[in-house]
Design a protein around this motif. Sequence first.
Motif, PDB file in Angstrom:
ATOM      1  N   THR A  90       0.813  -1.417  -0.321  1.00 24.45           N
ATOM      2  CA  THR A  90      -0.268   0.444   0.272  1.00 24.45           C
ATOM      3  C   THR A  90       0.410   1.314  -0.118  1.00 24.45           C
ATOM      4  OG1 THR A  90      -1.976  -0.844   1.273  1.00 24.45           O
ATOM      5  CG2 THR A  90      -1.548   1.099   1.362  1.00 24.45           C
ATOM      6  N   VAL A  91       1.831   1.584   1.208  1.00 22.73           N
ATOM      7  CA  VAL A  91       2.881   2.459   0.592  1.00 22.73           C
ATOM      8  C   VAL A  91       3.486   2.654  -0.447  1.00 22.73           C
ATOM      9  CG1 VAL A  91       5.055   3.103   2.070  1.00 22.73           C
ATOM     10  CG2 VAL A  91       3.036   2.244   3.147  1.00 22.73           C
ATOM     11  N   GLU A  92       3.785   1.199  -1.123  1.00 22.50           N
ATOM     12  CA  GLU A  92       4.571   2.078  -2.380  1.00 22.50           C
ATOM     13  C   GLU A  92       3.262   2.524  -3.461  1.00 22.50           C
ATOM     14  OE1 GLU A  92       7.924   1.502  -2.974  1.00 22.50           O
ATOM     15  OE2 GLU A  92       7.844   1.206  -1.207  1.00 22.50           O
ATOM     16  N   ALA A  93       2.109   1.795  -3.310  1.00 26.44           N
ATOM     17  CA  ALA A  93       1.389   2.041  -4.801  1.00 26.44           C
ATOM     18  C   ALA A  93       0.766   3.405  -4.170  1.00 26.44           C
ATOM     19  CB  ALA A  93       0.117   1.288  -3.854  1.00 26.44           C
ATOM     20  N   PHE A  94       1.017   4.205  -2.747  1.00 23.67           N
ATOM     21  CA  PHE A  94       0.864   5.803  -2.898  1.00 23.67           C
ATOM     22  C   PHE A  94       1.778   6.358  -3.099  1.00 23.67           C
ATOM     23  CE2 PHE A  94       0.851   9.423   0.044  1.00 23.67           C
ATOM     24  CZ  PHE A  94       0.078   9.744  -0.546  1.00 23.67           C
ATOM     25  N   VAL A  95       3.761   5.958  -3.009  1.00 30.11           N
ATOM     26  CA  VAL A  95       4.611   6.865  -3.445  1.00 30.11           C
ATOM     27  C   VAL A  95       4.474   6.961  -5.459  1.00 30.11           C
ATOM     28  CG1 VAL A  95       6.320   6.595  -4.025  1.00 30.11           C
ATOM     29  CG2 VAL A  95       5.945   6.398  -1.053  1.00 30.11           C
TER      30      VAL A  95
END
Length: 280
Positions: free
Chosen positions: A134-139
């Motif tokens: 989720t964190v990587e997708a948000f970035v």
Amino acid sequence: MPFNLPRIAREQGLRRPVALRPIIPTQAMATDLAAIYAPAWQVWRDHSAAIMAAYDPKPLTDGLTTDSPEQAQTEIDSAARDFLSRLLVEITPALRRWVVRAERIHRDKWAAAVEAGTGIDLSTLLTAGEVSETVEAFVARNVALVRNVSDQAQSRISDAVFRGYQNRTPAREVAKEVREATGMARARSIRIAADQNSKLSSALDRERREEAGLTKYKYRHSGKLHPRQNHKARDGFVYVAKTGESTNGGPKIPTDDRASMAPYCGCREQAYIDLLDEID
């Protein structure tokens, strides 16, 4: 690591369903994210003087023109390169730092909500690893969004300048359009930052519920002055996350219209521990 929170809660002696308090993303985090987005419009503001200095349409002479808009295009290209450099060196690392901080804050609030609702301390069990996707997708998503803010500003400014050449528009009028384009980019970046702040929090809500083995949530309407009526109609009802079906009479929720998915939606999904389902 996934775990079964309802089972743990039952072992602790809890017998009634519990709706955990919702995690509301703060305005301060949205403001910080908007500051990261700011170069997407600031670069055009900072280059606007040079762009307008290059804008010099000549009066028509015997139906001919000797305009040379190449210098204006050069200045616009220079601004675009400036932004891309800042995107790589400044904005992307800042986005990553912001989302890491947001995840840590959310994790702490989630642990506090679980403890307040059940008495169970998850602080040593939770890690950032479970939500890394989720964190990587948000970035990645926000790199694309901030770039789009700049692209739209560039498109509007280019259109104003070269339409000005075609129509022999006075410089003061073109300068006004350039300022308006910059202002629109600034306003849009602030709106996007607020929306993305809410969307990340909701995505982390879902990830943490799944990690804890929770399959239901209680819908909480945002309380905004001009709500989406179909969202307001869901307020207070309990839903099965995978199907969007309500367990207590609420309207069904489409999979693409859950809390925060719609633009600028501030609704939340409260984790619901249905302990009765765990009792034989």
